[in-house]
Enzyme design. Structure first.
Site, PDB file in Angstrom:
ATOM      1  N   ILE A  74      -7.282   5.561  -2.584  1.00 34.55           N
ATOM      2  CA  ILE A  74      -6.722   5.078  -3.848  1.00 34.55           C
ATOM      3  C   ILE A  74      -6.179   6.293  -4.594  1.00 34.55           C
ATOM      4  O   ILE A  74      -6.867   7.310  -4.709  1.00 34.55           O
ATOM      5  CB  ILE A  74      -7.807   4.387  -4.701  1.00 34.55           C
TER       6      ILE A  74
ATOM      7  N   HIS B 264     -10.532  10.606  -1.652  1.00 29.62           N
ATOM      8  CA  HIS B 264     -10.550   9.612  -2.745  1.00 29.62           C
ATOM      9  C   HIS B 264      -9.989   8.281  -2.232  1.00 29.62           C
ATOM     10  O   HIS B 264      -8.852   7.936  -2.562  1.00 29.62           O
ATOM     11  CB  HIS B 264      -9.706  10.122  -3.913  1.00 29.62           C
TER      12      HIS B 264
ATOM     13  N   GLY C 283      -6.478   8.268 -10.928  1.00 26.82           N
ATOM     14  CA  GLY C 283      -5.843   8.038 -12.221  1.00 26.82           C
ATOM     15  C   GLY C 283      -5.185   9.272 -12.792  1.00 26.82           C
ATOM     16  O   GLY C 283      -4.109   9.199 -13.389  1.00 26.82           O
ATOM     17  N   VAL C 284      -5.799  10.428 -12.616  1.00 25.91           N
ATOM     18  CA  VAL C 284      -5.216  11.660 -13.147  1.00 25.91           C
ATOM     19  C   VAL C 284      -3.880  11.966 -12.471  1.00 25.91           C
ATOM     20  O   VAL C 284      -2.967  12.498 -13.103  1.00 25.91           O
ATOM     21  CB  VAL C 284      -6.224  12.839 -13.033  1.00 25.91           C
TER      22      VAL C 284
END
Length: 142
Positions: free
Chosen positions: A52, A46, A55-56
């Site tokens: 990066i 990722h 988000g989770v």
């Protein structure tokens, strides 16, 4: 609190322990820290060449940082589980080398359910914010 003290509260262990330090702010707030090293499992794909933090994972950091607020309620038979996420926003990316600062504040409680607001910063840049809730579940209550 250092990592050893955090592990006395949280049931999480590496590679899912995502808070290196934590500070209790009064009775209803916390500040947590995590240093993104770059070799974490969630960065491997990722994204290749441009890692990066997903988000989770940032949402999980907020929940883990918040758990120090409940240190008196946590023991080996209690597991904090997410029950909801609301109004989560991702404003800036978190990348390897970043030191993440996680602010959480309790906004509502009706044991075993708790509502909180969290914000994640890198330096003075807001990266993530949102409201979340979780329950403190006992092994008997699963």
């Amino acid at each position: 609190m250092n990592i050893d003290e955090i592990m006395e509260i949280l049931p999480h262990r590496k590679p899912m322990l995502l808070v290196d330090e934590a500070i209790l702010e009064g009775e209803d707030g916390s500040i947590g820290y995590y240093q993104v090293k770059g070799d974490e499992f969630f960065l491997q794909g990722h994204f290749p060449g441009n890692p990066i933090v997903p988000g989770v994972i940032l949402c999980e950091m907020m929940a883990q940082a918040a758990c120090v607020i409940f240190k008196d309620k946590m023991n080996e038979n209690v597991v904090p589980v997410y029950t909801g996420l609301d109004k989560v926003r991702f404003k800036n990316m978190v990348k390897p080398g970043d030191r993440v600062c996680i602010h959480t504040k309790l906004t509502g409680a009706h044991h075993p359910l708790y509502k909180l607001h969290g914000e994640i910063f890198v330096g003075d840049k807001l990266c993530t914010s949102g409201d979340f809730s979780f329950a403190l579940k006992t092994e008997e209550g699963n």
